[in-house]
Scaffold this motif. Structure first.
Motif, PDB file in Angstrom:
ATOM      1  N   LEU A  94       0.851  -1.184   0.000  1.00  0.00           N
ATOM      2  CA  LEU A  94       0.000   0.000   0.000  1.00  0.00           C
ATOM      3  C   LEU A  94       0.894   1.244   0.000  1.00  0.00           C
ATOM      4  CD1 LEU A  94      -3.178  -0.211   2.254  1.00  0.00           C
ATOM      5  CD2 LEU A  94      -2.929   0.961   0.087  1.00  0.00           C
ATOM      6  N   VAL A  96       1.364   5.047   0.566  1.00  0.00           N
ATOM      7  CA  VAL A  96       0.767   6.194   1.253  1.00  0.00           C
ATOM      8  C   VAL A  96       1.481   7.428   0.718  1.00  0.00           C
ATOM      9  CG1 VAL A  96       0.340   7.320   3.457  1.00  0.00           C
ATOM     10  CG2 VAL A  96       0.250   4.825   3.298  1.00  0.00           C
ATOM     11  N   LEU A 177      -1.073   6.411   7.595  1.00  0.00           N
ATOM     12  CA  LEU A 177      -0.503   5.109   7.931  1.00  0.00           C
ATOM     13  C   LEU A 177      -1.529   4.202   8.602  1.00  0.00           C
ATOM     14  CD1 LEU A 177       3.013   6.193   9.274  1.00  0.00           C
ATOM     15  CD2 LEU A 177       2.485   5.116   7.075  1.00  0.00           C
ATOM     16  N   ALA A 180      -3.927   2.844   6.099  1.00  0.00           N
ATOM     17  CA  ALA A 180      -3.299   1.775   5.316  1.00  0.00           C
ATOM     18  C   ALA A 180      -3.246   0.476   6.105  1.00  0.00           C
ATOM     19  CB  ALA A 180      -1.894   2.205   4.896  1.00  0.00           C
ATOM     20  N   ILE A 194       3.870  -1.221   3.825  1.00  0.00           N
ATOM     21  CA  ILE A 194       3.430   0.131   3.480  1.00  0.00           C
ATOM     22  C   ILE A 194       4.644   0.913   3.018  1.00  0.00           C
ATOM     23  CG2 ILE A 194       2.496   2.298   4.385  1.00  0.00           C
ATOM     24  CD1 ILE A 194       0.957   0.577   6.451  1.00  0.00           C
ATOM     25  N   ILE A 223       6.872  -0.963   7.424  1.00  0.00           N
ATOM     26  CA  ILE A 223       6.712   0.372   6.840  1.00  0.00           C
ATOM     27  C   ILE A 223       8.062   0.857   6.310  1.00  0.00           C
ATOM     28  CG2 ILE A 223       6.139   2.796   7.243  1.00  0.00           C
ATOM     29  CD1 ILE A 223       4.184   1.952   9.358  1.00  0.00           C
TER      30      ILE A 223
END
Length: 333
Positions: A94, A96, A177, A180, A194, A223
């Protein structure tokens, strides 16, 4: 690859030489009707030999071309291609993406930060098959543009819809965040991560970025934070999509890399700075390769029928024949 499902229909082409042979043998002759060529004291019939012969020949050629188009349609032409179908969930990524006005800064090898992000993300998706991609945009608030999907065309379309200022002037990184994370938690993918693409720090929203990072870590989601752009004075110009007002000037770019590093560390990811287009492209491809896992797939044959194209062409040719005979040859059909 093009082929025909009913090639036996091409036997009908033999009607062309058969008709020619029957006419030569005078077994099948054209119907002729005696006509009066002139009235008493009327205009005498005029035969325009060359033009009449030309249009008559063209009409014949077009008629037989139309016949061939119809035969080809009856042969059921199709074009096939092989499509790779993945049978198990692999990796969900994903993105962001920060849409605050500073992303309009033009310091990525002659292009804006936003355009560099959009172009490199699309390149990454093209070069790394089997991954499901999604998009979350952040500004004053966060918005899900597209949950993780394997529909590549839908993903490209949504990437192109990202615009600077579309969600206001802020950067709600924590909200982006956490949004997501919520869309990745239900996923059955083997790997979930992410990629935060931003050039600023959290200054809007209700959730602290580090809280969102801890939430990601507790759900097994990594992340990666990519600091996009250079530091210093950079030119900026953009049109606010909400008001239509144009803004231009210079931006003092000096984002807080320390806070971005903490976000990545809390989610077992990493923080990388991309000051050029090439660096951003290299970073994204590296992340995709590190997150990708082996998955099973099969090939599916997709057939696209083409008979309607041949039928349409046949109708156009028949219409052209009618016009030639009715308008130029003055024949009554």
């Amino acid at each position: 690859m093009p082929h025909f499902n009913n090639p036996a229909a091409f036997v009908l082409i033999l009607l062309i030489p058969l008709l020619y042979i029957l006419r030569r043998l005078k077994i099948f002759k054209r119907l002729t009707i005696t006509a009066v060529l002139a009235d008493w004291n009327g205009k005498v019939f005029e035969w325009k030999g060359k033009s009449q012969n030309f249009f008559s020949s063209v009409a014949k050629v077009l008629f037989w071309l139309a016949f061939l188009c119809v035969v080809a349609a009856l042969a059921e032409p199709v074009i096939t291609k092989q499509e790779k179908i993945y049978t198990n969930a692999n990796t969900d990524i994903l993105f962001v993406v920060d849409t605050s006005p500073s992303m309009a800064a033009r310091d990525m090898d002659g292009t804006t930060r936003m355009d560099a992000v959009k172009n490199t993300v699309k390149q990454m998706a093209r070069q790394n098959e089997g991954i499901r991609y999604g998009i979350v945009a952040l500004g004053d608030e966060a918005s899900v543009f597209l949950p993780p999907t394997g529909d590549f065309s839908a993903f490209l379309k949504k990437i192109d819809e990202l615009k600077v200022g579309i969600l206001g002037n802020g950067s709600a990184i924590g909200d982006g965040l956490s949004t997501a994370v919520c869309h990745l938690v239900p996923s059955s993918a083997q790997q979930k991560c992410i990629i935060l693409l931003t050039d600023g720090e959290n200054n809007a929203g209700e959730i602290h970025p580090e809280t969102a990072a801890e939430l990601a870590f507790s759900n097994g989601i990594r992340i990666y934070v990519v600091g996009t752009g250079t530091k210093g004075i950079v030119p900026l110009e953009y049109t606010d999509p909400l008001t239509g007002k144009n803004y231009s000037g210079n931006l003092d770019s000096n984002f807080n890399s320390a806070s971005l590093k903490r976000i990545a560390q809390k989610a077992q990811g990493s923080y990388i700075e991309a000051g050029t287009y090439l660096q951003l492209e290299t970073i994204l491809n590296s992340i995709a390769k590190s997150e990708n896992v082996t998955q099973n797939f099969i090939y599916r044959t997709i057939a696209r029928p083409l008979y309607s194209i041949f039928l349409f062409a046949g109708l156009i040719l028949i219409a052209a024949v009618w016009i030639l005979k009715r308008v130029f040859l003055k024949e009554v059909l």
